[in-house]
Scaffold this active site. Sequence first.
Site: not given
Lengths: 564, 684
Positions: B313, B383
């Site tokens: 990756d 969040e």
Amino acid sequence: MNSEIFGVIFMFMATVVLAIPFGKYIAKVYAGDKTILDPVFNPIEKFFFRVSGINGTKEMNWKQSMVALLTINLVWFLLAMLILLNQGWLPLNPDHNPSQTPDLAFNTAVSFLVNCNLQDYSGETGATYFSQLFCFMFLHFVSAATGMAAAAILFNAMRERTTDQLGNFYNYFIKSLTRILLPLSVVVAIIFMLNGMPMTFEGKDTIQTMQGDTVQVSRGPVAAMIPIKHLGTNGGGWFGANSAHPFENPNYLTNMVEMIAQFLIPLAMVFALGFYLKRKKLAWMIFGVMTTGFLCLVIPNMIMEQHGNPEIARMGIDMGSGAMEGKEIRFGTPASAYWSILTTVISTGSVNSMHDSFMPLSGMNQLLAMMVNAFYGGCGVGILNFYIFIIIAVFISGLMVGRTPEFLGKKIEAREMKIAVMVTLLSALLIKGGTALACYLFHRDPSLPWLNNTGFHGFTEMLYQFTSCNANNGSGFEGLGDNTPFWNISTAFVLILGRYLPIIGPIAIAGILANKKYIPESAGTLKTDTLTFGIMIFAVIIILTALSYFPALALGPIAEYFSM
Amino acid sequence: MAKRQKKVPLFERSLVNDAFRQSFAKLDPRIMFHNPVMFTVEIGTFVMAVVTAYTLLASSTSQGSPGYNLTITFILFLTVLFANFAEAIAEARGKAQADSLRKTREETPAKKIFPLGDLYVNEIKIVSSSELEKGDVFICETGDIIPSDGEIIEGIATIDESAITGESAPVIREAGGDKSSVTGGTKVLSDKIKVQVTTQPGESFLDKMIALVEGASRQKTPNEIALTILLAGFTLIFIIVCVTLKFYADYANTPITIAAFVSLFVCLIPTTIGGLLSAIGIAGMDRALRANVITKSGKAVETAGDLDTILLDKTGTITIGNRKATKFHAATGIHEDDFIKACALSSLADETPEGKSIVELAGKDVAKSLSLKDAVLIKFSAETRTSGVSLPDGKQIRKGAYDAIKKISDKEGNIFPAETEKIVRDISSNGGTPLVVSENGKVTGVIELQDIIKTGIRERFDRLRKMGVKTVMVTGDNPLTAKYIAEKAGVDDFIAEAKPEDKMNYIRQEQHAGKLVAMMGDGTNDAPALAQADVGVAMNSGTQAAKEAGNMVDLDNDPTKLIEIVEIGKQLLMTRGTLTTFSIANDVAKYFAIVPALFIVSIPVLQSLNIMHLHSPESAILSAIIFNALIIPALIPLALKGVAYKPIGASALLRRNLFIYGLGGILVPFLGIKLIDLVVAIFI
């Protein structure tokens, strides 16, 4: 330079020079390319295939090929037995020689079938013209072609692809005969006849010697048989004395031709491999290893034979021309020493001098040549034997570069190792076990009429016999009384096992590998066409094969040498 | 990439004691039988014990003196013991390593949720971690040690995995997606999560690995089997040599003692590699474990040595996971200097590499002129996906991803400037990451973050190329950016705009061409590709599905680990090869020691073969078998550590190893046997 030595070097170089283009030709034949002999032989082959109902174009896998090989070999064996047991009343027997006894016929049939030609009989009295031509000469051709066809299957299997279709055995077989062996034999036969080799169907000739005695001289269609005897690395001669006989090897020129002839195909097969696979470097690597082994054996022999026998020298006899006991004046020491190793490294087994009379360590080198049996090796089968050593060397050195072993893009795993190990074990078992059995019998009953020499030399004779049989060589350390049921039968079994398993083994490995996934080369892949890998193979051969005979050789030729 | 260095001395006292006991237990013929080479030595020892007893009882001296026979019996016994010890010490080391990892996760209290508790539904009770079974659910709050491997089913948390990985930076794990897996022994730093246990006690990867090392479930790898066949073949050849020699000797009227036969046999068979073979295999797995990689089979390590292609990756492997700020793009109407100041201000207290890089780009002078007095720092949270600072004057600076800032901007009723939007797109299409900055909900500009290629990665790829391994970069970037980074990093190929199935297809395609492929992955959508790859390394942080699919688990979650794994595999195979070569090459000297000794008495002329001039036949035989026995423990360190791998190309490597272990293998025993003979001669 000594002209005799020069003659030997010339012979070697000439063979190499001839073998390269000839190898290219062989590669073309097996690849199915057009050759100049096609117009002559294609119709004949088509006729044969039509008559026999064999489909010569159907691709076979390795198992089918081996079944075909064994089947036709069995047919030839039965044919040979039939002829030998009945030769007494069959035609072409002007000298009225008798039929062979069953055990002798068994041994003879087997030994010609397997390209060994042990010859526990003497051609002058033990065979008829009919058996010589239709049994022996026939088997000379087909046994050589069998080995070559097997090698062709190996070549095919080593190509870069994944398949179980490895060509057609019958096709390779017949091509080996018509495109390679037959035309070459004709050329060589013409040279021989021009040099006075007999080619007649008349019986023994009677001549009067200078002393006025009458002598019966055997003859026959010799010139027909001798070319293939050498070209096919068979070695079974017309006369008992083999190529030491003046009719079988009249002069230095025929001697050279015979040596080049027997050496040509084993050498050309190596180059053919390179041309066929387009891996010329690999072929040169194999050639290099084989030649190194060959030179390590032949050079000491030539030196030792030229030095002569110190025991005879001590008697005040001049050794100026070397150890001439058992050698022919017309060939001389170097050419005889060269022949003795040539005939043992490749599995011809024809002789132009008596190996029994060589210096002890020369005899050891002849033994080692046959024990290894892969420094060139026999017609077609030499490369098969060498293949086993490649597999073992690849396995060990593949690991040493940090990859699981692979050869020409195919992974070598447990199954292939098992077969390679079994083939290696077999030759050790046959030679060492056979000799042990003979030693045991002789030790139990020393009155057995086998050995003309006792002690170390007698041991060497027995060791030589089994080594020669296992290698399908056929030369003998004469002096062994070998026309007895024990030797006839035991050696026949060694011959069969020593022939077919070392053919089936490599073909099976190659067949299995051919069916595996092809792995392209990378920088991490072990290169098998390098000097380093050549050294590795050489070391494997020496340590695994040659050295394992060290204890036996110490009791035979080495002890004899130090006793002199 | 802080790696925990776990240097355990090769022969730790406690391990040696354990291994010593084990080497006696392994004398059991039923266990020895699996190692054909050493099994024959054990039989030889037994035969010699009988012969010794015979020489003690019978008055005949035809078999040599009892003392001589006893000595040989003892040395042969030692040979077997040494071989067993090699295997036992390798096992002990591997086990100790795994144990130490396992210890971290044992006996921690677990807050297990009982759906039907004694008093309430979903009652929480504290139980011991060893009582947790697969399927149980527990909760972890700030400061708790996670009691077992599991998958988060509810919540999000930052977790300190340093106990397992040695990496001090905390990681975020959340329910759903690819980052839902937690490992026993790690610590929850913030928030609360509900975790479902994924493994039965005693069945975790570590437990499996320990079983592998201990031999209970250890199976020989294909290459080990093939090598064992070869070694068994050699052994059989030398059985033939020795048995037939008896008959030759009878013919030559040369009596040879049983002791001499057995000694010749034991010396010739490849005891060195036979004795060390399983130790080499175990040590390979152990080395992998020391690199924090759990292997699920010995075969996987072996295959790693053969790899042709590895998929890496881009992020975290080729480039530094965190990008660096390279340019400030102020929005129209915003003064460039003000924008830079705001950016620097919002990042001053930001400890993340990105944050630091922004301050760095702004320059020292700017940073010095700013003050964070009375400011409230807003840390990045999973969040909001933004971070920033609230200044005492009420100014709220936020920076974050395009969509996160857009949300804030939309909420405030501001229009996201079209021109800034274009910059964002441009940066993305050039392989960069845009970080949008807002002030009180108004977009002020964009910080451009770019990939930074890791230092030294190019050299590592060169090293791989020399090993014959092709590197492939996998990235979600567009082909142009991918190509740019691929060229800069020196990878051989790349897959751009990669979707999970692209990896799979690439692997299939390579495998079809006969190549062995490795990849590393963590997500559930990586699982099929991990299973398809010949070596699939799952990150420990990955999902359970990924971990099940791969055949290795990397505890460090370090994508460059593949490179190390390849070297470990190569080392394993090389150690096998070189020690086999050494073992076989040793035979040359041993022949010259023993063969003359066998015959000298009855055939004195063969004294000439005694090229080492050994003292007497007895001393020659003793020296050879003593050398043969001692070489095994002498090579244990090499077997455990492995032969050093140097990426110098296969041919050069073969040359080097053939020179050291082949030629060395021929010469060392000549020297060794001669020296031992000099000592032995004093006692005879």
